[in-house]
Design an enzyme around this catalytic site. Structure first.
Site, PDB file in Angstrom:
ATOM      1  N   ARG A 230       0.835  -1.208   0.000  1.00 40.16           N
ATOM      2  CA  ARG A 230       0.000   0.000   0.000  1.00 40.16           C
ATOM      3  C   ARG A 230       0.873   1.263   0.000  1.00 40.16           C
ATOM      4  O   ARG A 230       0.448   2.311  -0.491  1.00 40.16           O
ATOM      5  CB  ARG A 230      -0.946  -0.019   1.206  1.00 40.16           C
ATOM      6  CG  ARG A 230      -1.989  -1.138   1.114  1.00 40.16           C
ATOM      7  CD  ARG A 230      -3.073  -1.005   2.166  1.00 40.16           C
ATOM      8  NE  ARG A 230      -2.671  -1.497   3.470  1.00 40.16           N
ATOM      9  CZ  ARG A 230      -3.172  -2.593   4.050  1.00 40.16           C
ATOM     10  NH1 ARG A 230      -4.111  -3.311   3.462  1.00 40.16           N
ATOM     11  NH2 ARG A 230      -2.759  -2.971   5.249  1.00 40.16           N
TER      12      ARG A 230
ATOM     13  N   PHE B 165     -12.693  -6.056  -2.927  1.00 43.74           N
ATOM     14  CA  PHE B 165     -12.358  -6.921  -1.777  1.00 43.74           C
ATOM     15  C   PHE B 165     -11.631  -6.053  -0.741  1.00 43.74           C
ATOM     16  O   PHE B 165     -10.537  -6.364  -0.277  1.00 43.74           O
ATOM     17  CB  PHE B 165     -11.464  -8.100  -2.186  1.00 43.74           C
ATOM     18  CG  PHE B 165     -12.005  -8.951  -3.312  1.00 43.74           C
ATOM     19  CD1 PHE B 165     -12.969  -9.910  -3.066  1.00 43.74           C
ATOM     20  CD2 PHE B 165     -11.531  -8.789  -4.610  1.00 43.74           C
ATOM     21  CE1 PHE B 165     -13.463 -10.710  -4.099  1.00 43.74           C
ATOM     22  CE2 PHE B 165     -12.017  -9.582  -5.644  1.00 43.74           C
ATOM     23  CZ  PHE B 165     -12.981 -10.541  -5.398  1.00 43.74           C
TER      24      PHE B 165
ATOM     25  N   ASP C 271     -17.013  -4.577  -0.856  1.00 39.82           N
ATOM     26  CA  ASP C 271     -16.782  -5.803  -0.084  1.00 39.82           C
ATOM     27  C   ASP C 271     -18.132  -6.470   0.171  1.00 39.82           C
ATOM     28  O   ASP C 271     -19.164  -5.797   0.281  1.00 39.82           O
ATOM     29  CB  ASP C 271     -16.072  -5.499   1.246  1.00 39.82           C
ATOM     30  CG  ASP C 271     -15.401  -6.739   1.817  1.00 39.82           C
ATOM     31  OD1 ASP C 271     -14.162  -6.872   1.670  1.00 39.82           O
ATOM     32  OD2 ASP C 271     -16.105  -7.599   2.388  1.00 39.82           O
TER      33      ASP C 271
ATOM     34  N   ALA D 208     -18.196  -9.044  -5.443  1.00 38.83           N
ATOM     35  CA  ALA D 208     -17.240  -8.371  -6.333  1.00 38.83           C
ATOM     36  C   ALA D 208     -17.512  -8.705  -7.796  1.00 38.83           C
ATOM     37  O   ALA D 208     -17.479  -7.807  -8.655  1.00 38.83           O
ATOM     38  CB  ALA D 208     -15.823  -8.784  -5.958  1.00 38.83           C
TER      39      ALA D 208
ATOM     40  N   ASP E 295      -7.741  -7.321  -4.257  1.00 38.10           N
ATOM     41  CA  ASP E 295      -7.032  -7.994  -3.149  1.00 38.10           C
ATOM     42  C   ASP E 295      -7.963  -9.040  -2.553  1.00 38.10           C
ATOM     43  O   ASP E 295      -8.440  -8.912  -1.424  1.00 38.10           O
ATOM     44  CB  ASP E 295      -6.614  -6.947  -2.109  1.00 38.10           C
ATOM     45  CG  ASP E 295      -5.792  -7.542  -0.980  1.00 38.10           C
ATOM     46  OD1 ASP E 295      -5.339  -8.698  -1.106  1.00 38.10           O
ATOM     47  OD2 ASP E 295      -5.604  -6.849   0.038  1.00 38.10           O
TER      48      ASP E 295
ATOM     49  N   CYS F 147      -3.347 -14.211  -2.289  1.00 36.53           N
ATOM     50  CA  CYS F 147      -2.755 -14.712  -1.042  1.00 36.53           C
ATOM     51  C   CYS F 147      -2.863 -16.233  -0.979  1.00 36.53           C
ATOM     52  O   CYS F 147      -2.726 -16.827   0.079  1.00 36.53           O
ATOM     53  CB  CYS F 147      -3.406 -14.058   0.170  1.00 36.53           C
ATOM     54  SG  CYS F 147      -5.185 -14.306   0.241  1.00 36.53           S
TER      55      CYS F 147
HETATM   56  N1  SAH Z   1      -7.914  -5.622   0.802  1.00 40.20           N
HETATM   57  C1  SAH Z   1      -8.049  -5.896   2.206  1.00 40.20           C
HETATM   58  C2  SAH Z   1      -8.024  -7.364   2.543  1.00 40.20           C
HETATM   59  C3  SAH Z   1      -9.054  -8.162   1.810  1.00 40.20           C
HETATM   60  S1  SAH Z   1      -9.441  -9.680   2.543  1.00 40.20           S
HETATM   61  C4  SAH Z   1      -6.960  -5.155   2.989  1.00 40.20           C
HETATM   62  O1  SAH Z   1      -6.011  -4.648   2.387  1.00 40.20           O
HETATM   63  O2  SAH Z   1      -7.060  -5.091   4.207  1.00 40.20           O
HETATM   64  C5  SAH Z   1     -10.675 -10.245   1.459  1.00 40.20           C
HETATM   65  C6  SAH Z   1     -12.007  -9.508   1.563  1.00 40.20           C
HETATM   66  O3  SAH Z   1     -12.827  -9.997   0.498  1.00 40.20           O
HETATM   67  C7  SAH Z   1     -12.783  -9.747   2.830  1.00 40.20           C
HETATM   68  O4  SAH Z   1     -13.068  -8.514   3.440  1.00 40.20           O
HETATM   69  C8  SAH Z   1     -14.090 -10.433   2.391  1.00 40.20           C
HETATM   70  O5  SAH Z   1     -15.240  -9.962   3.081  1.00 40.20           O
HETATM   71  C9  SAH Z   1     -14.177 -10.024   0.953  1.00 40.20           C
HETATM   72  N2  SAH Z   1     -14.863 -10.945   0.043  1.00 40.20           N
HETATM   73  C10 SAH Z   1     -14.797 -12.286  -0.019  1.00 40.20           C
HETATM   74  N3  SAH Z   1     -15.517 -12.756  -1.052  1.00 40.20           N
HETATM   75  C11 SAH Z   1     -16.051 -11.671  -1.666  1.00 40.20           C
HETATM   76  C12 SAH Z   1     -16.882 -11.493  -2.797  1.00 40.20           C
HETATM   77  N4  SAH Z   1     -17.305 -12.529  -3.532  1.00 40.20           N
HETATM   78  N5  SAH Z   1     -17.227 -10.246  -3.157  1.00 40.20           N
HETATM   79  C13 SAH Z   1     -16.800  -9.173  -2.431  1.00 40.20           C
HETATM   80  N6  SAH Z   1     -16.015  -9.289  -1.358  1.00 40.20           N
HETATM   81  C14 SAH Z   1     -15.655 -10.519  -0.975  1.00 40.20           C
END
Ligand code: SAH
Length: 410
Positions: free
Chosen positions: A225, A241, A263, A292, A312, A352
């Site tokens: 970031r 995400f 999200d 998403a 992400d 990840c």
């Molecule tokens: N980008 C964040 C970490 C993301 S973790 C950071 O930097 O802190 C992954 C995220 O994806 C979680 O918050 C989860 O709620 C979300 N997520 C999982 N499946 C999803 C989907 N199908 N659509 C949207 N969000 C989703």
């Protein structure tokens, strides 16, 4: 169980039962790895059924030479983990205090403020333990029976080294079921009197360490970031995400004109709004609760365009056998992101999933780009932040990968 020569040299408190390896099965441990698989144990000499889950042991090679002390879980495929090389030290509170001090010294060298991953399991010599620090609040997660047995000593060691106001056990990871451990999240020490806060690059984020995801915050992306600033000035940014808006709020603070976080979690979306207001960024940051894939499709159909899109996602390939399906999800989501990128836009895309290699992710991006007849320029390759150090002998500790790309006409 027969005592080996090494144990006879140990004092009574440290003479743990021996876990004998078969001939040649010490090679990986000698090369630096810490895991013993159940098929590597000489069960004639040391039946796994003779050990309680989490029991301490001395790991001994076929020639009766001890490798070190560790712990056993007869119910797990990884049936033992090496905690300390040699037999000079028992696995006790003072060993944990020592390892915490070594871990702390790295983080204090890296960071000016006490917000970081303090312990990254095997890489910090504490297999099965993760500890995140939020100032004077600790969120810790145990994933093995051996560490679970040490729980009180771990808490006492953390109190000694960090002097926290509270320790939360975030012991609800799905991998605990592999070790037949129960799932729970509770306060193990002290009290939580105020919302837990993390600080990153001058911003403050409210974090729910009991109800939130993983241990509450994704410290592994912080260094990545940090790379946002030159890419987002005056930009229209989509953070997909987003969880609590780590990327999105950093982008807004670095001068983005407009940021939308997406999200699927309602509580995350509410927290983004609070976090935006807390940092005086509410006028530029909005948050949408949506899937998403569906949201990207809707944006494409509405012909919306963004200068920067950040992807992400959670791990789409959790197990090796999910690879084909997960790979397709990466390919699809990246292609969808490119479809809503403005001309010469920036795509920041991560994975990840340990089982999704750097090359596989790059291939997925490139296939998406070719399908849309675009050309991708990779500007930077991303990895996890240094408070998640990689263990050279344990590839699983190198899990986060990503690319910063510019996507141009072919
Ligand atoms: N980008 C964040 C970490 C993301 S973790 C950071 O930097 O802190 C992954 C995220 O994806 C979680 O918050 C989860 O709620 C979300 N997520 C999982 N499946 C999803 C989907 N199908 N659509 C949207 N969000 C989703």
């Amino acid at each position: 169980m027969r005592l080996c020569r090494a144990q006879q040299a140990m004092s009574d408190e440290t003479a743990y039962p021996a876990l004998y390896l078969k001939r040649g099965e010490d090679t990986r441990l000698r090369a630096g790895h810490l895991w013993v698989f159940s098929n590597e144990v000489d069960v004639k000499r040391s039946p796994l059924t003779g050990f309680e889950p989490g029991a301490a042991c001395v790991i001994v090679d076929a020639h009766d030479k001890p490798l070190g002390v560790g712990y056993v879980n007869p119910n797990s495929l990884i049936c033992a983990r090496l905690v300390n090389r040699g037999i000079a030290h028992a696995i006790d509170r003072s060993l944990i205090v020592h390892k915490l001090n070594v871990a702390l010294a790295l983080r204090e060298r890296l960071y000016a403020e006490p917000y970081y991953r303090l312990v990254f399991g095997e890489s910090d010599g504490l297999p099965g333990l993760t500890v995140d620090r939020f100032g004077d609040v600790i969120a810790a997660q145990i994933t093995t029976a051996g560490m679970e047995r040490m729980k009180d000593d771990i808490a006492a060691a953390l109190v000694k080294v960090i002097k926290p106001a509270a320790i939360v056990w975030k012991n609800d990871s799905g991998i605990r079921t592999l070790e037949q451990l129960p799932s729970y999240a509770d306060i193990g020490y002290g009290e939580l009197n105020a919302p837990v806060i993390t600080r990153e690059a001058g911003l403050e984020f409210e974090v729910d360490i009991i109800g939130g995801q993983k241990t509450g915050w994704f410290y592994d992306q912080r260094a990545n970031r940090d790379l946002l600033a030159p890419l987002v000035r005056d930009a229209r940014v989509l953070d997909v995400f987003s969880y609590l808006g780590g990327w999105g709020l950093r982008a807004a603070a670095a001068g983005a004109r407009e940021v939308t976080c997406v999200d699927a979690s309602a509580s995350a979306v509410e927290a983004i709004k609070r976090n935006a207001a807390r940092n005086g960024l509410a006028d530029r940051v909005s948050a949408v609760k949506a899937d998403a894939f569906e949201h990207l499709k809707a944006l494409r159909e509405a012909r919306e365009r963004y200068d920067v899109v950040i992807l992400d996602p959670p791990a789409f390939v959790k197990r090796k056998k999910d690879f084909s399906e997960g790979r397709l999800a990466y390919r699809r989501v990246n292609e969808m992101a490119m479809q809503i990128l403005a001309k010469d836009g920036i795509l920041i895309t991560c994975s990840c999933s340990y089982h999704m290699s750097r090359t596989a992710l790059l291939d997925a991006i490139q296939q998406g780009a070719r399908h849309l007849d675009r050309h991708v320029q990779v500007l930077a390759q991303l990895q996890q932040a240094p408070d998640h150090p990689m263990h050279p002998a344990i590839p699983e500790t190198d899990y986060l990968k990503g690319y910063i790309c510019r996507v141009v006409a072919a």
